[in-house]
Design an enzyme around this catalytic site. Structure first.
Site, mmCIF file in Angstrom:
data_model
loop_
_atom_site.group_PDB
_atom_site.id
_atom_site.type_symbol
_atom_site.label_atom_id
_atom_site.label_comp_id
_atom_site.label_asym_id
_atom_site.label_seq_id
_atom_site.Cartn_x
_atom_site.Cartn_y
_atom_site.Cartn_z
ATOM 1 N N GLU A 78 -12.895 -11.200 -14.689
ATOM 2 C CA GLU A 78 -11.968 -10.296 -15.369
ATOM 3 C C GLU A 78 -11.752 -10.759 -16.802
ATOM 4 O OE1 GLU A 78 -10.230 -7.399 -14.982
ATOM 5 O OE2 GLU A 78 -9.492 -7.947 -16.973
ATOM 6 N N THR A 120 -6.096 -0.120 -16.544
ATOM 7 C CA THR A 120 -5.513 1.157 -16.115
ATOM 8 C C THR A 120 -4.668 1.000 -14.851
ATOM 9 O OG1 THR A 120 -7.323 2.362 -17.137
ATOM 10 C CG2 THR A 120 -6.148 3.501 -15.393
ATOM 11 N N ALA A 163 1.403 6.184 -9.739
ATOM 12 C CA ALA A 163 1.693 5.483 -8.476
ATOM 13 C C ALA A 163 1.918 6.407 -7.290
ATOM 14 C CB ALA A 163 2.895 4.555 -8.674
ATOM 15 N N HIS A 184 -2.093 9.645 -2.944
ATOM 16 C CA HIS A 184 -2.426 11.069 -2.775
ATOM 17 C C HIS A 184 -3.025 11.350 -1.394
ATOM 18 C CE1 HIS A 184 -1.777 12.054 -6.962
ATOM 19 N NE2 HIS A 184 -2.597 11.103 -7.363
ATOM 20 N N VAL A 237 -17.504 -10.175 -19.660
ATOM 21 C CA VAL A 237 -18.966 -10.102 -19.599
ATOM 22 C C VAL A 237 -19.458 -9.422 -20.868
ATOM 23 C CG1 VAL A 237 -20.940 -9.126 -18.360
ATOM 24 C CG2 VAL A 237 -18.973 -10.046 -17.088
ATOM 25 N N ARG A 264 -7.092 7.124 -18.379
ATOM 26 C CA ARG A 264 -7.961 7.455 -17.246
ATOM 27 C C ARG A 264 -9.417 7.348 -17.713
ATOM 28 N NH1 ARG A 264 -4.411 11.377 -18.412
ATOM 29 N NH2 ARG A 264 -2.857 12.108 -16.936
ATOM 30 N N CYS A 307 17.461 -11.776 -13.597
ATOM 31 C CA CYS A 307 17.381 -10.460 -14.243
ATOM 32 C C CYS A 307 18.376 -9.551 -13.526
ATOM 33 C CB CYS A 307 15.955 -9.920 -14.125
ATOM 34 S SG CYS A 307 15.807 -8.181 -14.543
ATOM 35 N N CYS A 319 19.538 -6.474 -14.384
ATOM 36 C CA CYS A 319 19.220 -5.035 -14.279
ATOM 37 C C CYS A 319 18.411 -4.757 -13.006
ATOM 38 C CB CYS A 319 18.399 -4.567 -15.472
ATOM 39 S SG CYS A 319 19.211 -4.728 -17.051
ATOM 40 N N CYS A 346 17.931 -11.174 -20.147
ATOM 41 C CA CYS A 346 17.345 -12.242 -19.338
ATOM 42 C C CYS A 346 16.072 -12.815 -19.953
ATOM 43 C CB CYS A 346 17.029 -11.727 -17.932
ATOM 44 S SG CYS A 346 15.747 -10.463 -17.928
HETATM 45 C C1 LIG Z 1 -1.629 8.146 -16.419
HETATM 46 C C2 LIG Z 1 -2.376 7.839 -15.139
HETATM 47 C C3 LIG Z 1 -1.855 8.245 -13.928
HETATM 48 C C4 LIG Z 1 -2.526 7.952 -12.734
HETATM 49 N N1 LIG Z 1 -1.935 8.259 -11.549
HETATM 50 C C5 LIG Z 1 -2.533 7.893 -10.393
HETATM 51 C C6 LIG Z 1 -1.884 8.133 -9.154
HETATM 52 O O1 LIG Z 1 -0.756 8.633 -9.111
HETATM 53 N N2 LIG Z 1 -2.551 7.794 -8.019
HETATM 54 C C7 LIG Z 1 -3.789 7.239 -8.024
HETATM 55 O O2 LIG Z 1 -4.338 6.985 -6.963
HETATM 56 N N3 LIG Z 1 -4.411 6.968 -9.192
HETATM 57 C C8 LIG Z 1 -3.803 7.276 -10.362
HETATM 58 N N4 LIG Z 1 -4.405 7.007 -11.561
HETATM 59 C C9 LIG Z 1 -5.751 6.438 -11.547
HETATM 60 C C10 LIG Z 1 -5.791 4.963 -11.296
HETATM 61 O O3 LIG Z 1 -4.789 4.282 -12.027
HETATM 62 C C11 LIG Z 1 -7.179 4.469 -11.687
HETATM 63 O O4 LIG Z 1 -8.159 5.265 -11.057
HETATM 64 C C12 LIG Z 1 -7.406 3.021 -11.300
HETATM 65 O O5 LIG Z 1 -6.371 2.206 -11.779
HETATM 66 C C13 LIG Z 1 -8.729 2.567 -11.833
HETATM 67 O O6 LIG Z 1 -8.891 1.225 -11.475
HETATM 68 P P1 LIG Z 1 -10.131 0.399 -11.981
HETATM 69 O O7 LIG Z 1 -10.075 -0.895 -11.260
HETATM 70 O O8 LIG Z 1 -11.359 1.222 -11.870
HETATM 71 O O9 LIG Z 1 -9.889 0.244 -13.544
HETATM 72 P P2 LIG Z 1 -9.014 -0.829 -14.351
HETATM 73 O O10 LIG Z 1 -7.689 -1.032 -13.753
HETATM 74 O O11 LIG Z 1 -9.046 -0.419 -15.779
HETATM 75 O O12 LIG Z 1 -9.810 -2.170 -14.147
HETATM 76 C C14 LIG Z 1 -11.007 -2.459 -14.832
HETATM 77 C C15 LIG Z 1 -10.946 -3.915 -15.231
HETATM 78 O O13 LIG Z 1 -12.193 -4.295 -15.777
HETATM 79 C C16 LIG Z 1 -11.944 -5.246 -16.784
HETATM 80 N N5 LIG Z 1 -13.108 -5.268 -17.666
HETATM 81 C C17 LIG Z 1 -13.567 -4.290 -18.482
HETATM 82 N N6 LIG Z 1 -14.675 -4.707 -19.144
HETATM 83 C C18 LIG Z 1 -14.924 -5.957 -18.726
HETATM 84 C C19 LIG Z 1 -15.915 -6.912 -19.057
HETATM 85 N N7 LIG Z 1 -16.890 -6.640 -19.934
HETATM 86 N N8 LIG Z 1 -15.863 -8.141 -18.470
HETATM 87 C C20 LIG Z 1 -14.886 -8.435 -17.568
HETATM 88 N N9 LIG Z 1 -13.910 -7.560 -17.225
HETATM 89 C C21 LIG Z 1 -13.934 -6.335 -17.794
HETATM 90 C C22 LIG Z 1 -10.700 -4.698 -17.481
HETATM 91 O O14 LIG Z 1 -10.033 -5.704 -18.207
HETATM 92 C C23 LIG Z 1 -9.902 -4.173 -16.303
HETATM 93 O O15 LIG Z 1 -8.955 -5.107 -15.813
HETATM 94 C C24 LIG Z 1 -3.771 7.292 -12.776
HETATM 95 C C25 LIG Z 1 -4.295 6.881 -13.998
HETATM 96 C C26 LIG Z 1 -3.598 7.121 -15.170
HETATM 97 C C27 LIG Z 1 -4.133 6.627 -16.470
#
Ligand SMILES: Cc1cc2nc3c(=O)[nH]c(=O)nc-3n(C[C@H](O)[C@H](O)[C@H](O)COP(=O)(O)OP(=O)(O)OC[C@H]3O[C@@H](n4cnc5c(N)ncnc54)[C@H](O)[C@@H]3O)c2cc1C
Length: 465
Positions: free
Chosen positions: A43, A52, A58, A61, A184, A321, A410, A412, A452
């Site tokens: 990571e 994201t 949260a 679904h 990476v 997203r 904390c 709150c 806090c």
């Molecule tokens: C506004 C919003 C609302 C949403 N609401 C919902 C919801 O209600 N319910 C639901 O199920 N989903 C929801 N989602 C979708 C959900 O949050 C995402 O689909 C999910 O978090 C994606 O996870 P991920 O692990 O693919 O991406 P990320 O959490 O972005 O993880 C990817 C990771 O890869 C790491 N990374 C990137 N490049 C590299 C590299 N070169 N080397 C090492 N590490 C790297 C990043 O640092 C990051 O930590 C929502 C998204 C958004 C933005």
């Protein structure tokens, strides 16, 4: 089992490496941890769930409104079942509030029948249209002009932070190496693949790309280019806990072309959230909020729940997203390269995470990853952050056994010294004060750490020594 945050990476080749410790990569690492393999989760940030995955709405679904027949539809449905069961075992807060998809004009009212029918095609049979009087009786604070709603009782709210942390904790306890601060930068395909990282070289036979917004860039390093990630920003407003009495369900809009639209939803922490916007951007780091975005949310929120706009705002934030222009995930297996890319996990990745993980491990097996000898993982029990469940500050037995759970730091969010101490000593400890907030809620309340902040920082720094 180890978590490393700096220095050179271990030598020798890993059997499999997952790039990205968001909710998806962590779920995949957890699934792989059941196998007798040498696995790494790498990571770029100093914590899991810092992309994201820390900034979404949260909602767990049902998948009622997915595009029927897509991989996303299947994995959301399956993921919801898996995660609901896992959350109950692992102590991840979930509140099955149900959702109301509220129609405000004749066009939206007319669309409800199609949505109910779509829900059935997505395997969800409990959605039903309810008349305006019933909607009003169930949500008395709704603004004027409600014409009806689609009742989707299976939708829930969940703690996204604990979910990612639970997956990563279980993976690490089962032997996965979690390498933080490890970006990476290059991939030299081979057997093993050679990854150039910000912490030096890492070798791995099989590779999973779960890099979220950056998954397209990793994909190109392996010679592929079949999807491009466009960050779609979602800004959100979090209202004070005093607003919680205004709303009983997840209030969804009738979806439009840019996704699910603006919703009002309680959070498991006892707040009420309004959002998200949907803005296509070029910048994958643009997680700031804008005056226009917040004004748009306030305008939409005023129509849905007028009294909400009179409440205090606790925080605003934005998440990005990973949109690809397609109405489905872009999960691709390249068996000859022993590589799986997990792209385009846009607005449902939290819900689908466990099902995505099972799917990806099956794809890795097609590329020759040995998947025999799977075992049950040691169960994990996470500290509760949910307001609807017992928390240490009001648990007399816990406080009697350990007075640190009675010492609130904390006020709150009513977070105790005992909880902060436990988080700092956890299997995957926080790398920053924000990481500590995601594990305890400390500094997350209405004063945002004004009172806090210094005390929490002192505990954080002391705990890291
Ligand atoms: C506004 C919003 C609302 C949403 N609401 C919902 C919801 O209600 N319910 C639901 O199920 N989903 C929801 N989602 C979708 C959900 O949050 C995402 O689909 C999910 O978090 C994606 O996870 P991920 O692990 O693919 O991406 P990320 O959490 O972005 O993880 C990817 C990771 O890869 C790491 N990374 C990137 N490049 C590299 C590299 N070169 N080397 C090492 N590490 C790297 C990043 O640092 C990051 O930590 C929502 C998204 C958004 C933005």
């Amino acid at each position: 089992m180890s978590v490393t945050t700096g220095g050179a990476l271990p030598g020798g080749a890993y059997d499999v490496t997952v790039i990205g410790a968001g909710v998806v990569g962590s779920a995949i690492a957890r699934e792989l941890a059941r196998l007798p393999l040498r696995t790494a989760l790498v990571e770029a940030c100093d914590d899991v769930g810092d992309g994201t995955s820390k900034a979404n709405t949260a909602v767990l679904h049902t998948g009622f409104d997915a595009v029927p027949g897509t991989l996303e539809s299947r994995l959301v449905r399956e993921g919801q079942r898996r995660l609901a069961a896992y959350a109950a075992d692992a102590g991840i807060p979930v509140e099955p509030l149900g959702a109301l998809l509220v129609a405000w004009d004749e066009e939206q009212l007319g669309a409800l029948a199609g949505l109910a029918e779509k829900a059935v095609r997505n395997g969800y049979r409990s959605a039903r249209i309810i008349p305006a009087e019933e909607v009003r009786a169930r949500e008395p604070e709704l603004g004027p002009g409600v014409l009806g709603a689609l009742d989707v009782p299976g939708e829930s709210i969940i703690c996204p932070w604990t979910t990612t942390l639970a997956y990563a904790t279980q993976a690490v306890r089962a032997g996965t190496d979690l390498h933080l601060n490890c970006r990476v930068r290059s991939v030299t395909p081979g057997d093993p693949h050679l990854l150039g990282t910000s912490r030096g070289p890492l070798r791995t036979r099989h590779l999973v790309n779960a890099a979220g917004l950056y998954a397209d860039e990793i994909d190109r390093l392996l010679g592929h280019g079949d999807f491009t990630v466009t960050p779609r920003r979602g800004q959100l407003i979090v209202f004070d806990e005093l607003a919680r009495g205004l709303v009983r369900h997840i209030l969804l809009p009738v979806p439009g072309a840019l996704g699910k639209g603006v919703l009002v939803t309680p959070t498991v922490y006892g707040n009420v959230m309004l959002g998200p916007t949907a803005e296509d951007l070029d910048d994958k780091t643009a997680t700031g909020s804008t005056a226009e975005g917040l004004a748009l949310l306030r305008e939409k929120g005023r129509r849905i729940l007028p009294a909400l706009l009179e409440e205090e705002v606790t925080a605003v934030y934005a998440g990005l997203r990973a949109a690809t222009g397609s109405e489905d995930y872009a999960i691709r297996a390249h068996p000859v390269q022993r590589y799986v890319s997990v792209g385009g996990i846009r607005s449902t990745g939290l819900t689908a995470s466990m099902a995505i993980a099972a799917h990806v491990v099956a794809l890795l097996a097609d590329g020759g990853l040995p998947v025999t000898g799977a075992r049950e993982l040691e169960p994990v029990r996470m500290p509760n952050l949910g307001e609807a469940f017992p928390r240490p500050y009001r648990d007399a037995r816990m406080i009697a056994a350990d007075p640190e759970y009675g010492r609130i730091v904390c006020h709150c969010e009513r977070v105790t010294r005992g909880e902060i101490r436990d988080a700092l000593a956890g299997t995957v400890p926080p790398g920053s004060l924000d990481g500590l907030r995601r594990r305890t809620r400390a500094r997350g309340g209405r004063c945002q750490g004004f009172h806090c902040g210094a005390a929490v920082r002192a505990l954080f720094e002391e705990g890291r020594r």
